[in-house]
Write an enzyme that holds these catalytic residues in place. Sequence first.
Site, PDB file in Angstrom:
ATOM      1  CE  LYS A 169      -1.484  -3.904   2.945  1.00 34.11           C
ATOM      2  NZ  LYS A 169      -1.961  -4.912   2.310  1.00 34.11           N
ATOM      3  CB  SER A 189      -0.851   0.163   1.312  1.00 33.49           C
ATOM      4  OG  SER A 189      -1.580   1.267   1.358  1.00 33.49           O
ATOM      5  CE1 TYR A 193      -3.804  -2.068   5.050  1.00 33.15           C
ATOM      6  CE2 TYR A 193      -2.710   0.129   4.700  1.00 33.15           C
ATOM      7  CZ  TYR A 193      -3.418  -0.874   4.305  1.00 33.15           C
ATOM      8  OH  TYR A 193      -3.811  -1.176   2.849  1.00 33.15           O
TER       9      TYR A 193
HETATM   10  P1  NAD Z   1     -11.097  -5.638   0.462  1.00 33.30           P
HETATM   11  O1  NAD Z   1     -11.588  -5.496   1.932  1.00 33.30           O
HETATM   12  O2  NAD Z   1     -12.438  -6.061  -0.599  1.00 33.30           O
HETATM   13  O3  NAD Z   1     -10.479  -7.149   0.380  1.00 33.30           O
HETATM   14  C1  NAD Z   1      -9.756  -7.812   1.453  1.00 33.30           C
HETATM   15  C2  NAD Z   1      -9.970  -9.247   1.349  1.00 33.30           C
HETATM   16  O4  NAD Z   1      -9.210  -9.617   2.469  1.00 33.30           O
HETATM   17  C3  NAD Z   1     -11.481  -9.333   1.625  1.00 33.30           C
HETATM   18  O5  NAD Z   1     -12.196 -10.160   1.041  1.00 33.30           O
HETATM   19  C4  NAD Z   1     -11.296 -10.002   3.107  1.00 33.30           C
HETATM   20  O6  NAD Z   1     -12.257 -10.947   3.489  1.00 33.30           O
HETATM   21  C5  NAD Z   1      -9.889 -10.656   3.128  1.00 33.30           C
HETATM   22  N1  NAD Z   1      -9.397 -11.211   4.480  1.00 33.30           N
HETATM   23  C6  NAD Z   1      -9.576 -10.267   5.488  1.00 33.30           C
HETATM   24  N2  NAD Z   1      -9.020 -10.857   6.565  1.00 33.30           N
HETATM   25  C7  NAD Z   1      -8.651 -12.225   6.050  1.00 33.30           C
HETATM   26  C8  NAD Z   1      -8.108 -13.331   6.708  1.00 33.30           C
HETATM   27  N3  NAD Z   1      -7.736 -13.415   7.925  1.00 33.30           N
HETATM   28  N4  NAD Z   1      -7.779 -14.217   5.777  1.00 33.30           N
HETATM   29  C9  NAD Z   1      -8.080 -14.197   4.714  1.00 33.30           C
HETATM   30  N5  NAD Z   1      -8.793 -13.247   4.056  1.00 33.30           N
HETATM   31  C10 NAD Z   1      -8.838 -12.377   4.687  1.00 33.30           C
HETATM   32  O7  NAD Z   1     -10.249  -4.586   0.076  1.00 33.30           O
HETATM   33  P2  NAD Z   1      -9.297  -4.285  -1.051  1.00 33.30           P
HETATM   34  O8  NAD Z   1      -8.949  -2.942  -0.966  1.00 33.30           O
HETATM   35  O9  NAD Z   1      -9.748  -5.339  -2.278  1.00 33.30           O
HETATM   36  O10 NAD Z   1      -7.939  -5.055  -0.348  1.00 33.30           O
HETATM   37  C11 NAD Z   1      -7.183  -5.950  -1.180  1.00 33.30           C
HETATM   38  C12 NAD Z   1      -5.798  -5.658  -0.540  1.00 33.30           C
HETATM   39  O11 NAD Z   1      -5.292  -4.185  -1.266  1.00 33.30           O
HETATM   40  C13 NAD Z   1      -5.375  -5.553   0.712  1.00 33.30           C
HETATM   41  O12 NAD Z   1      -4.243  -6.242   1.148  1.00 33.30           O
HETATM   42  C14 NAD Z   1      -5.334  -4.097   1.075  1.00 33.30           C
HETATM   43  O13 NAD Z   1      -4.698  -3.773   2.276  1.00 33.30           O
HETATM   44  C15 NAD Z   1      -4.937  -3.279  -0.095  1.00 33.30           C
HETATM   45  N6  NAD Z   1      -4.756  -2.217  -0.426  1.00 33.30           N
HETATM   46  C16 NAD Z   1      -5.974  -1.610  -0.783  1.00 33.30           C
HETATM   47  C17 NAD Z   1      -6.016  -0.187  -0.962  1.00 33.30           C
HETATM   48  C18 NAD Z   1      -7.512   0.456  -1.338  1.00 33.30           C
HETATM   49  O14 NAD Z   1      -7.581   1.624  -1.353  1.00 33.30           O
HETATM   50  N7  NAD Z   1      -8.428  -0.268  -1.538  1.00 33.30           N
HETATM   51  C19 NAD Z   1      -4.745   0.539  -1.169  1.00 33.30           C
HETATM   52  C20 NAD Z   1      -3.905  -0.106  -0.829  1.00 33.30           C
HETATM   53  C21 NAD Z   1      -3.883  -1.279  -0.606  1.00 33.30           C
END
Ligand code: NAD
Length: 254
Positions: free
Chosen positions: A158, A140, A154
């Site tokens: 990351k 991230s 967090y």
């Molecule tokens: P999201 O919440 O839709 O996806 C995260 C997924 O992780 C969910 O499906 C959730 O059920 C799963 N999860 C949570 N705890 C878990 C566990 N213990 N075991 C297995 N699965 C688990 O959100 P997203 O934005 O699609 O996130 C995907 C990745 O992208 C994450 O690592 C997040 O930190 C990263 N990210 C997102 C953003 C953003 O702006 N959305 C920015 C930077 C990084």
Amino acid sequence: MPKSHVAIITGAASGIGRALAVHYAGEGVRSIIGTFPGDPHDPQETLRLVRAAGGEAVVHEVDVRSTASVDAFAQRAVDEYGRLDYAVANAGILRHSSLADMTDARWTDMLDVDLTGVLRTLRAGAERMTEGGAMVAVSSIAGAVYGWEGHAHYAAAKAGVLGLIRSVAVELGPQGIRANAVIPGLIETPQSLDPVNSLGPDGLARAGKDIPWGRVGTPAEVASVIAFLTSSQAGYVTGQSLIVDGGLTVKMRA
Ligand code: NAD
């Protein structure tokens, strides 16, 4: 005709992980859709979208806090399709906590998912990649580039993902396994739409106006970069991280 590749994707019942399974479907890559039962996301919707795109996938429950669970998840690829080529450590959680409120439990709970969960996924994947392969972990801009108040755990996780991926790339290169990271900026997903732990819908809309590209990103725009990094088109790229943020982090602010 070469056999089509097989991927494991954690956190694929929503957001970026779902978009990746759908993207892979269009390229003939078969996915093991990781779904975490503790969350309300619908993995069957991911499966429906994969099939609508002409792809093949199966849904498998996985909790990245458990080595046994992640190992069984990766093994499903071998049991179902006889091979594993790509491992995508996408699952993650985001929680708000000031430093003053950062108990040891909050810290370790976060790292257990967002850093150790990545290790478990890459390790389980590497053990089963008998013909080489590729891995991507999702970092991230919070941590990889910026600090973020109220999110030290967090950001630490990351940032840690980048050190992990570089080391894994060095260690697994001789086995023909590449390892890279993507660093998403602000992407509209259930995680960022959470107004308690992240920006929420209003915060995202406001932030989007300040991004050079003029809006926040879509899950598909991150998924296509992950797919590129796992593909043979990135066949000489390993140990790298790629920012996908519409120019957010290169914009100078006075
Ligand atoms: P999201 O919440 O839709 O996806 C995260 C997924 O992780 C969910 O499906 C959730 O059920 C799963 N999860 C949570 N705890 C878990 C566990 N213990 N075991 C297995 N699965 C688990 O959100 P997203 O934005 O699609 O996130 C995907 C990745 O992208 C994450 O690592 C997040 O930190 C990263 N990210 C997102 C953003 C953003 O702006 N959305 C920015 C930077 C990084």
